[in-house]
Design a protein around this motif. Structure first.
Motif, mmCIF file in Angstrom:
data_model
loop_
_atom_site.group_PDB
_atom_site.id
_atom_site.type_symbol
_atom_site.label_atom_id
_atom_site.label_comp_id
_atom_site.label_asym_id
_atom_site.label_seq_id
_atom_site.Cartn_x
_atom_site.Cartn_y
_atom_site.Cartn_z
ATOM 1 N N VAL A 1 1.145 -1.265 0.167
ATOM 2 C CA VAL A 1 0.520 -0.369 0.140
ATOM 3 C C VAL A 1 0.966 1.362 0.281
ATOM 4 N N LEU A 2 2.443 1.489 0.973
ATOM 5 C CA LEU A 2 2.627 2.174 1.137
ATOM 6 C C LEU A 2 3.644 2.468 -0.390
ATOM 7 N N TYR A 3 4.116 1.354 -0.888
ATOM 8 C CA TYR A 3 4.511 1.903 -2.463
ATOM 9 C C TYR A 3 3.585 2.320 -3.080
ATOM 10 N N ALA A 4 2.758 1.736 -3.130
ATOM 11 C CA ALA A 4 1.157 1.761 -4.542
ATOM 12 C C ALA A 4 0.652 3.573 -4.474
ATOM 13 N N LEU A 5 0.778 4.018 -2.561
ATOM 14 C CA LEU A 5 0.867 5.228 -2.692
ATOM 15 C C LEU A 5 1.603 6.117 -3.415
ATOM 16 N N GLU A 6 2.398 6.114 -3.378
ATOM 17 C CA GLU A 6 3.581 6.774 -4.592
ATOM 18 C C GLU A 6 3.361 7.558 -6.129
ATOM 19 N N GLU A 7 2.446 6.087 -6.289
ATOM 20 C CA GLU A 7 2.104 6.213 -7.662
ATOM 21 C C GLU A 7 0.447 6.658 -7.488
ATOM 22 N N HIS A 8 -0.409 6.861 -6.524
ATOM 23 C CA HIS A 8 -1.656 7.284 -6.331
ATOM 24 C C HIS A 8 -1.548 8.052 -5.043
ATOM 25 N N PRO A 9 -1.627 9.574 -5.263
ATOM 26 C CA PRO A 9 -1.642 10.412 -4.428
ATOM 27 C C PRO A 9 -2.700 9.923 -3.536
ATOM 28 N N GLU A 10 -4.089 9.896 -4.141
ATOM 29 C CA GLU A 10 -5.866 10.301 -3.602
ATOM 30 C C GLU A 10 -5.452 8.654 -2.346
ATOM 31 N N LEU A 11 -5.205 7.902 -2.591
ATOM 32 C CA LEU A 11 -4.794 6.542 -1.353
ATOM 33 C C LEU A 11 -4.271 7.051 0.210
ATOM 34 N N ARG A 12 -3.959 7.710 0.033
ATOM 35 C CA ARG A 12 -3.212 8.502 1.352
ATOM 36 C C ARG A 12 -4.493 9.055 2.053
ATOM 37 N N GLU A 13 -5.670 10.034 1.479
ATOM 38 C CA GLU A 13 -7.003 9.638 2.240
ATOM 39 C C GLU A 13 -7.314 8.641 2.368
ATOM 40 N N LEU A 14 -7.091 7.749 2.415
ATOM 41 C CA LEU A 14 -8.253 6.511 2.666
ATOM 42 C C LEU A 14 -7.150 5.899 3.574
ATOM 43 N N ILE A 15 -5.672 5.790 3.414
ATOM 44 C CA ILE A 15 -5.033 5.281 4.802
ATOM 45 C C ILE A 15 -5.708 6.177 5.516
ATOM 46 N N LEU A 16 -5.671 7.625 6.305
ATOM 47 C CA LEU A 16 -5.330 8.524 7.186
ATOM 48 C C LEU A 16 -7.048 8.108 8.041
ATOM 49 N N ARG A 17 -7.741 7.703 6.855
ATOM 50 C CA ARG A 17 -8.919 7.198 7.527
ATOM 51 C C ARG A 17 -9.374 5.565 8.052
ATOM 52 N N ARG A 18 -8.075 5.104 7.798
ATOM 53 C CA ARG A 18 -7.759 3.373 7.807
ATOM 54 C C ARG A 18 -8.604 2.566 7.085
ATOM 55 N N PHE A 19 -8.963 2.996 6.411
ATOM 56 C CA PHE A 19 -10.212 2.272 5.091
ATOM 57 C C PHE A 19 -11.278 2.364 5.386
ATOM 58 N N LYS A 20 -12.285 3.108 6.507
ATOM 59 C CA LYS A 20 -13.599 3.097 7.201
ATOM 60 C C LYS A 20 -14.521 3.370 6.452
ATOM 61 N N LYS A 21 -14.282 4.024 5.321
ATOM 62 C CA LYS A 21 -15.428 4.071 4.869
ATOM 63 C C LYS A 21 -16.063 2.665 4.310
ATOM 64 N N GLU A 22 -17.372 2.332 3.598
ATOM 65 C CA GLU A 22 -17.768 1.519 2.226
ATOM 66 C C GLU A 22 -16.707 1.661 1.602
ATOM 67 N N GLY A 23 -16.889 0.272 1.282
ATOM 68 C CA GLY A 23 -15.631 0.587 -0.209
ATOM 69 C C GLY A 23 -13.763 1.453 -0.084
ATOM 70 N N ASP A 24 -13.676 1.456 0.793
ATOM 71 C CA ASP A 24 -12.575 1.841 1.188
ATOM 72 C C ASP A 24 -11.179 0.751 0.807
ATOM 73 N N ALA A 25 -11.406 -0.371 1.444
ATOM 74 C CA ALA A 25 -10.719 -1.656 1.302
ATOM 75 C C ALA A 25 -10.342 -2.355 -0.244
ATOM 76 N N GLU A 26 -11.869 -2.110 -1.180
ATOM 77 C CA GLU A 26 -11.940 -2.254 -2.655
ATOM 78 C C GLU A 26 -11.124 -1.257 -3.499
ATOM 79 N N LYS A 27 -11.136 0.082 -3.362
ATOM 80 C CA LYS A 27 -10.333 1.632 -4.162
ATOM 81 C C LYS A 27 -8.995 0.999 -3.376
ATOM 82 N N GLY A 28 -8.775 0.809 -2.782
ATOM 83 C CA GLY A 28 -7.448 0.879 -2.460
ATOM 84 C C GLY A 28 -6.760 -0.599 -2.536
ATOM 85 N N LEU A 29 -7.383 -1.851 -2.798
ATOM 86 C CA LEU A 29 -6.558 -3.117 -3.535
ATOM 87 C C LEU A 29 -6.646 -2.662 -4.847
#
Length: 457
Positions: free
Chosen positions: A378-406
């Motif tokens: 995930v941390l490596y993916a963050l380098e290419e997808h800055p929008e992933l940071r928002e999901l990380i900071l809220r601990r993938f709590k919103k519905e669909g976050d984990a799927e988007k992160g994957l």
């Protein structure tokens, strides 16, 4: 997901406090009037054990005072306790961060390891007889007046497991004993020692048993915190027997490990292994109560990984070397080998979370993100997808976050870069093991490092 987290957040307080009291007690056990020893750790890392020739040994007192303060504040809310608990004054792990910003460059600079080969030695078969003895001793602990504990432990151990910690401890014990023999007999650098049962001590076998007890206790507690339903393809102890039984069973295992540690009568080993328990608690607290500023950083990830996985392996290997009477540089090499292997082992686990099915790993796919954790891919993916940071900071709590992160991880170089990171830690472990003289036991350490990286579950 939010409900799951809220439901589990109050559970750690009781047994984490119990574990901290246990560590404090072990610290007391490790305080003789003087400690005959020498420096064990390189200058860039502090340790709890300090030795001054002929002077009273008081290094653990600050740790004990810290734990006393925590126990006195038990009625206070868990949230207000955490800032004072998390790794305050504990060992730091900066050394394990070095090189992360230039992995490929560091890999090229690592000393030649071409002589570090397994030479056909199979690590698991190499200490098979010793592991049978460890297994019988662990089973024997529960054939007494604790039928429920016997039922719980039999249920848990029936699921199998890698047993990498006692395996590593026993192999390191033989490798260090063989190293000592090569030095005593003035053997040449390439004069390979073939080890026998005389190359391991009864205390080292007992240490392997202690290591497995501590690890198993931590799994019982981790599954409660994570509200996990399955482990190794079967229901977890907490889902089968309930949280109370799981907590008390884990505490019982830790108490047994404390008794066995005291029997070793080596203050350095008692203190080191107690520190690994402290780190298990600290790592879990880091994971539960980290700040948003930490969640997306490599320093936080590696530190948490060391405390939760690497520390126990590092101190187990260090203790095996200390029990063998090894010189300071070999004690340090043993510590580093265990720490580097431990970190590599956990990163492989984090990688498999994206690559293997539940049928293979015994855990649901993508469970780390579902539980709010940002791991190496995930941390490596963050380098290419800055929008992933928002999901990380809220601990993938919103519905669909984990799927988007994957999806972002799979649509990045995260997986391939993580493999390079694993290779880095494996080679650092091999470099540490190369400090030992040639023996079939050292070859087994090489093969064990290869197994850790190549495993699929």
């Amino acid at each position: 997901m939010a409900a799951r987290y809220h439901r589990s957040r109050s559970l750690p307080r009781a047994f984490l406090c119990a574990l901290l009291v246990l560590v404090a007690c072990l610290g007391v056990l490790a305080q003789p009037a003087t400690l005959i020893g020498s420096k064990l750790i390189s200058p860039n890392r502090r340790i709890s054990v300090r030795s001054t020739r002929g002077a009273p040994w008081v290094a653990k007192q600050s740790t004990i005072d810290k734990f006393k303060g925590m126990v006195e504040r038990v009625p206070v809310s868990f949230e207000t306790m955490v800032p004072d608990i998390v790794l305050k004054g504990a060992d730091r792990v900066e050394g394990f961060h070095q090189g992360l910003d230039n992995l490929e460059g560091v890999l090229k600079e690592i000393s030649d390891l071409s002589h570090m080969k397994s030479n056909g030695v199979e690590a698991l078969k190499f200490i098979e007889k010793d592991m049978d003895l460890v297994g019988k001793r662990i089973t024997g602990l529960f054939n007494q007046d604790h039928p429920i504990l016997r039922s719980v432990t039999e249920y848990f151990f029936r699921a199998g497991g890698k047993r990498i910690r006692p395996v590593m401890t026993l192999i390191m014990a033989r490798a260090v004993m063989a190293h000592n023999e090569a030095l005593q007999e003035n053997r040449g650098e390439d004069d390979r020692v073939l080890t026998t049962d005389r190359h391991r001590l009864p205390t080292q076998v007992q240490l392997a048993q202690i290591t497995e007890l501590i690890h198993t206790a931590s799994l019982f507690h981790d599954d409660i915190i994570d509200v996990a339903d399955t482990r190794r393809g079967q229901k977890t102890v907490n889902s089968e027997y309930g949280n109370r039984v799981a907590v008390l069973s884990g505490d019982f295992l830790l108490a047994r490990s404390a008794v066995l540690l005291a029997e070793l009568e080596d203050p350095r080993v008692i203190s080191g292994m107690a520190t690994s328990i402290e780190h298990l608690c600290g790592g879990e607290l880091l994971q539960i109560k980290s700040t948003k500023n930490d969640l997306a950083t490599w320093a936080y990830y590696i530190e948490k990984t060391f405390y939760k996985t690497g520390s126990l392996m590092a101190y187990a290997c260090q203790s095996a070397a200390q029990l063998a009477g090894a010189d300071d540089d070999i004690v340090e090499a043993a510590y580093l080998y265990g720490g580097y292997i431990g970190i590599a082992f956990q990163i492989v686990d984090d990688l498999l979370d994206f690559q293997q099915s539940e049928a293979v790993t015994g855990k649901p796919v993508g469970v780390d993100m579902q539980n709010g954790h940002a791991t190496a891919p995930v941390l490596y993916a963050l380098e290419e997808h800055p929008e992933l940071r928002e999901l990380i900071l809220r601990r993938f709590k919103k519905e669909g976050d984990a799927e988007k992160g994957l999806k972002m991880v799979l649509d990045s170089q995260g997986i391939e870069k993580t493999k390079v990171l694993i290779d880095f830690y494996q080679k650092k472990a091999m470099e540490a093991a190369s400090k030992l003289r040639s023996s079939d036991a050292r070859d087994a350490l090489v093969q064990l490092a290869e197994l850790v990286v190549a495993r699929k579950s």
